[in-house]
Design an enzyme around this catalytic site. Structure first.
Site, short mmCIF file in Angstrom:
data_model
loop_
_atom_site.label_atom_id
_atom_site.label_comp_id
_atom_site.label_asym_id
_atom_site.label_seq_id
_atom_site.Cartn_x
_atom_site.Cartn_y
_atom_site.Cartn_z
N ASP A 286 0.84 -1.20 0.00
CA ASP A 286 0.00 0.00 0.00
C ASP A 286 0.87 1.25 0.00
O ASP A 286 1.99 1.23 0.52
CB ASP A 286 -0.91 -0.03 1.24
CG ASP A 286 -2.04 0.97 1.15
OD1 ASP A 286 -2.29 1.50 0.04
OD2 ASP A 286 -2.69 1.22 2.17
N HIS B 78 2.70 3.18 -8.88
CA HIS B 78 2.55 1.75 -9.18
C HIS B 78 3.79 1.25 -9.92
O HIS B 78 4.31 0.18 -9.63
CB HIS B 78 1.31 1.49 -10.03
CG HIS B 78 0.02 1.83 -9.31
ND1 HIS B 78 -0.19 1.48 -7.99
CD2 HIS B 78 -1.09 2.48 -9.71
CE1 HIS B 78 -1.39 1.91 -7.62
NE2 HIS B 78 -1.96 2.52 -8.65
N LEU C 46 9.97 -21.45 -3.34
CA LEU C 46 8.93 -20.52 -2.87
C LEU C 46 7.67 -20.58 -3.74
O LEU C 46 7.76 -20.61 -4.97
CB LEU C 46 9.50 -19.09 -2.93
CG LEU C 46 8.52 -17.97 -2.61
CD1 LEU C 46 8.26 -17.87 -1.11
CD2 LEU C 46 9.04 -16.62 -3.12
N ARG D 184 1.80 -4.87 6.27
CA ARG D 184 1.09 -3.85 5.50
C ARG D 184 1.95 -2.58 5.49
O ARG D 184 2.39 -2.12 6.55
CB ARG D 184 -0.28 -3.53 6.09
CG ARG D 184 -1.00 -2.48 5.26
CD ARG D 184 -2.47 -2.36 5.51
NE ARG D 184 -3.05 -1.51 4.47
CZ ARG D 184 -4.27 -1.62 4.00
NH1 ARG D 184 -5.08 -2.52 4.49
NH2 ARG D 184 -4.72 -0.81 3.07
N ARG E 286 -5.50 -1.73 8.50
CA ARG E 286 -6.66 -2.43 7.94
C ARG E 286 -6.24 -3.75 7.32
O ARG E 286 -5.11 -3.90 6.88
CB ARG E 286 -7.30 -1.60 6.81
CG ARG E 286 -8.15 -0.46 7.24
CD ARG E 286 -8.97 0.06 6.05
NE ARG E 286 -8.14 0.70 5.04
CZ ARG E 286 -7.74 1.96 5.10
NH1 ARG E 286 -8.10 2.72 6.12
NH2 ARG E 286 -6.99 2.47 4.14
#
Ligand code: FPP
Length: 294
Positions: free
Chosen positions: A52, A69, A163, A221, A227
């Site tokens: 985020d 982005h 992985l 996060r 959140r």
């Protein structure tokens, strides 16, 4: 969908992977010291990341949101490579939520272009690092071309044994649980056992997109938001949460290692009173391995 069974690594294998990681880090750097401080026996088996802060990163530089982005691709590459090198079993990255369709069309299209760019460049890298790519989410609703590329990359890496990289795309934790329950009902109806169907946790877990993989041990996060945002709702039941104010494009290897180091300091009791270990490492022959933090 084929399951991605994750076999726990032996301590000796993780130890040797960590030595290889140390070998590529500049001696004495912060990331080197952080990597050296990690206990190979207590690595998270599954790391989830809510990436985020791309928009804010761009805004602070007076750039369009999509620049954030674009700048987020580098940290994706770093996180994938670092987790693979540490011998972590699964990494799930929240790349596009089912709610992200509400964003401007041009932003959504840029995200698909970035995924195209990432897959085009990274499949060779995933192969080199023995990484299995998986796509979780309602993939059928993606633009045809994106879906095709994703499926090809998943197929190309399906035989790898390291992985498991789950890209959560058009993903919703609630929808995943609903899909699992519907699958159960469908199977029972087909078998003529619907009337006597009894649902337990294993029945649901084994029909989730992450079936065969361990639950999330560490949920990171970035950007400081407290959140969950509908991410891996079932799998994070006992995850340790780590929220950092760092915005995703600035999330570097030291930041990731710091999150793992913080995780290793947590006292995990899974509702009991004794500390417990995750399932990542077979509790095997690690006595006498030199230099370990045990
Ligand atoms: C959240 O930041 C980020 C996303 C919705 C997209 C994540 C995408 C990337 C990291 C790019 C590349 C990914 C792959 C897998 C190639 P935000 O836009 O919500 O940030 P904000 O809260 O600051 O606005």
């Amino acid at each position: 969908m084929r399951r991605a069974m994750v076999k726990p690594l032996r301590y000796d294998d993780i130890y040797s992977l960590m030595q290889d990681l140390l070998a590529i880090l500049p001696t004495g750097s912060r990331e080197y010291e952080l990597a050296r401080s990690l206990d190979p026996a207590r690595l998270p088996a599954h790391v989830g990341i809510i990436m985020d802060g791309n928009g804010r990163w761009a805004r602070r530089r007076s750039l369009p949101r999509v620049a954030g982005h674009r700048a987020g691709v580098g940290p994706v590459r770093m996180a994938v490579e670092t987790c693979a090198r540490l011998g972590i079993g699964s990494l799930t990255l929240y790349a596009f939520s089912a709610e992200n369709w509400k964003r401007p069309r041009s932003e959504v299209e840029t995200l698909w272009r970035l995924l195209h760019y990432y897959l085009g460049r990274e499949v060779a890298h995933l192969m080199e690092n023995n990484i299995r790519l998986r796509a979780i989410g309602r993939i059928h609703a993606l633009p045809k071309e994106v879906r095709r590329e994703l499926e090809q990359a998943v197929e190309a890496t399906a035989g790898n044994t390291g992985l498991v990289l789950n890209l959560a795309i058009n993903y919703s934790g609630r929808a995943e649980i609903v899909d699992a329950v519907n699958a159960l009902v469908r199977e029972a109806r087909a078998a003529g056992t619907l009337d006597s169907l009894v649902v337990d946790e294993e029945a649901i877990a084994s029909r989730l997109a992450t079936a065969g993989q361990p639950d999330v041990d560490l949920l990171i996060r970035t950007s400081g938001e407290m959140r969950i945002s509908n991410f891996l709702l079932w799998q994070i039941a006992y995850a340790e949460l780590y929220v950092t104010p760092i915005l995703w494009p600035d999330f570097d290897r030291a930041a990731l290692l710091e999150a793992i180091a913080a995780y290793q300091k947590r006292d995990r009791r899974f509702g009991g009173i004794e500390p417990a270990r995750p399932a990542q490492v077979e509790q095997a022959s690690f006595a006498g391995v030199p230099g370990s933090a045990l």
